[in-house]
Design an enzyme around this catalytic site. Structure first.
Site, PDB file in Angstrom:
ATOM      1  N   ARG A 175      35.929  42.374  43.588  1.00  0.00           N
ATOM      2  CA  ARG A 175      36.360  41.088  43.517  1.00  0.00           C
ATOM      3  C   ARG A 175      36.080  40.113  44.514  1.00  0.00           C
ATOM      4  O   ARG A 175      36.949  39.056  44.644  1.00  0.00           O
ATOM      5  CB  ARG A 175      37.572  41.198  42.613  1.00  0.00           C
ATOM      6  CG  ARG A 175      37.928  41.680  41.581  1.00  0.00           C
ATOM      7  CD  ARG A 175      37.100  41.366  40.330  1.00  0.00           C
ATOM      8  NE  ARG A 175      37.521  41.995  39.165  1.00  0.00           N
ATOM      9  CZ  ARG A 175      37.065  43.255  38.601  1.00  0.00           C
ATOM     10  NH1 ARG A 175      36.111  43.877  39.353  1.00  0.00           N
ATOM     11  NH2 ARG A 175      37.735  43.472  37.398  1.00  0.00           N
ATOM     12  N   SER A 248      42.550  39.708  34.567  1.00  0.00           N
ATOM     13  CA  SER A 248      43.716  40.108  35.677  1.00  0.00           C
ATOM     14  C   SER A 248      44.015  39.082  36.504  1.00  0.00           C
ATOM     15  O   SER A 248      43.215  38.523  37.157  1.00  0.00           O
ATOM     16  CB  SER A 248      42.970  41.484  36.440  1.00  0.00           C
ATOM     17  OG  SER A 248      42.457  42.321  35.491  1.00  0.00           O
ATOM     18  N   GLU A 344      43.590  37.810  42.109  1.00  0.00           N
ATOM     19  CA  GLU A 344      42.118  37.679  41.985  1.00  0.00           C
ATOM     20  C   GLU A 344      41.387  36.382  41.540  1.00  0.00           C
ATOM     21  O   GLU A 344      40.561  36.041  41.866  1.00  0.00           O
ATOM     22  CB  GLU A 344      41.610  38.742  41.038  1.00  0.00           C
ATOM     23  CG  GLU A 344      40.748  38.425  40.223  1.00  0.00           C
ATOM     24  CD  GLU A 344      40.163  39.648  39.184  1.00  0.00           C
ATOM     25  OE1 GLU A 344      40.692  40.871  39.554  1.00  0.00           O
ATOM     26  OE2 GLU A 344      39.581  39.278  38.149  1.00  0.00           O
TER      27      GLU A 344
END
Ligand code: EPU
Length: 350
Positions: A175, A248, A344
């Site tokens: 990520r 997320s 994230e």
């Protein structure tokens, strides 16, 4: 008026092309975020260069908005020029796909699967545009964007030119990429992926294996894998049309094997996936076990469906509340497990 003055006039605020006060809550999946000071939609290379130069002349910072699906924009909004690329072409040349930054990511996946091209089927139904995919190095169900990436074209704001970048220069990680590390330097324009004609679809992730076992399917086809991912995602994840969210909120933390062994002594059932010399811990597990699932803080909450997703409630959801909830979770997880969660999602304009 001399030449220099005419040039200066051309770049001076106000300029009717640049809209004022566009609300970012209408352009992000979190449904939060105040106004952009200036906003423009761009469809071509020349227009892009002109907008960047206009921002430079007027001392404005630039923020490039894609699908708005991996950011939390502050309630104050963005004090600068927000550029949204709306170039949307998707072209296939043999095993390659050339997709422009403004194209919808899932449309690329759909068309690739339809043509029997393998490599991005597990990345089905990820919200957002093509331009956002390399920024996050999007990943799901055992595949990552970087696995099929060949090269991209971006505008380098520092060098004032379009550049071609291959994998090494993009510094892809979990990520992560150079586009996150050096936010604002590169404006992604086009992405080229190399897929595999007739390649074996990937169905090795736990929840996919389980899905096909239940259905009695031994060797799923490419289309079946795509459909399974779409199905699992719709059951497990929150629909941002109903509850504002950006998937997320935190990355899954990676710790050393020794640290993992130590944690296991106190929390015997803690899951961990060995990845080289590190162990990846599902942050969703940590957050759920710490009692946060479904918990609310003002207009923000932890999803009841999946503890790694934070949601913004209702029309009046405030980014500040989501941010505070995230900070409270980080502090609590650190206290309980000695692990510091890292978002994230990009926090913009705070
Ligand atoms: N879990 C819980 N409680 C929860 C949710 C998860 O205990 O409420 C635990 C379970 O042990 C479960 C494990 O977490 O087995 C893993 O859950 P899941 O398969 O949903 O995956 P994840 O690690 O939470 C990651 C990505 C997702 C991606 C899925 C599937 C990150 C930060 N997230 O989630 O990506 O869809 O794997 O590959 O890596 C995103 O980036 O926005 C995203 C949704």
């Amino acid at each position: 008026m001399n030449y220099e003055e005419r040039c200066w006039m051309k770049f001076q605020i106000p300029n009717h092309k640049y809209q004022r006060g566009v609300l970012l809550r209408d352009l992000t999946t979190f449904h939060t975020g105040g106004p952009a000071k200036y906003y423009i939609e761009i469809d071509g290379r020349e227009e892009l260069v002109e907008a960047v130069e206009w921002a430079r002349k007027n001392n404005l910072s630039i923020f490039v908005l894609g699908g708005g699906s991996d950011i939390l924009v502050s309630d104050k909004g963005i004090d600068g020029l927000v550029i949204r690329l709306v170039n949307k072409d998707i072209k296939f040349e043999d095993e390659r796909v050339l997709a422009e930054a403004g194209a919808v990511w899932d449309e690329v996946v759909r068309q690739a699967v339809e043509r029997g091209l393998q490599g991005i089927e597990c990345l089905s139904a990820i919200p957002g545009t093509v331009g956002g995919a390399p920024v996050q190095n999007i990943g799901a169900y055992g595949q990552e964007f970087k696995d099929t990436f060949e090269r991209l074209v971006a505008y380098d704001v520092k060098q004032r030119s379009f550049v071609e970048m291959k994998s090494g220069r993009c510094k892809f990680g979990y990520r992560d990429s150079i586009f996150k590390k050096e936010r604002g330097r590169y404006i992604l324009y086009e992405v080229i992926l190399k897929l595999v004609k007739g390649g074996e679809p990937k169905a090795s992730y736990g929840s996919l294996i389980e899905y096909f076992e239940k259905k009695g399917i031994k060797k799923p086809s490419l289309v079946q894998v795509r459909n399974a991912v779409v199905d699992i995602r719709s059951q497990k994840l929150e629909d941002w049309n109903e509850n504002g969210n950006a998937g997320s909120f935190f990355k899954n933390p990676e710790i050393t094997i020794e640290e993992y062994e130590k944690l296991k002594r106190n929390f015997r059932e803690i899951p961990g996936y060995v990845n080289g010399s590190l162990v990846k811990i599902p942050a969703g597990w940590l957050i759920e076990r710490a009692g946060w699932k479904g918990k609310r803080y003002k207009s923000a909450a932890v999803s009841r469906k999946h503890a790694l997703i934070l949601i913004s409630l209702g029309e009046k959801g405030r980014a500040q509340d989501v941010k505070r909830l995230a900070e409270n979770i980080i502090e609590d997880i650190n206290l309980k497990y000695g692990i510091r969660l890292v978002p994230e999602v990009g926090l913009i304009g705070f």
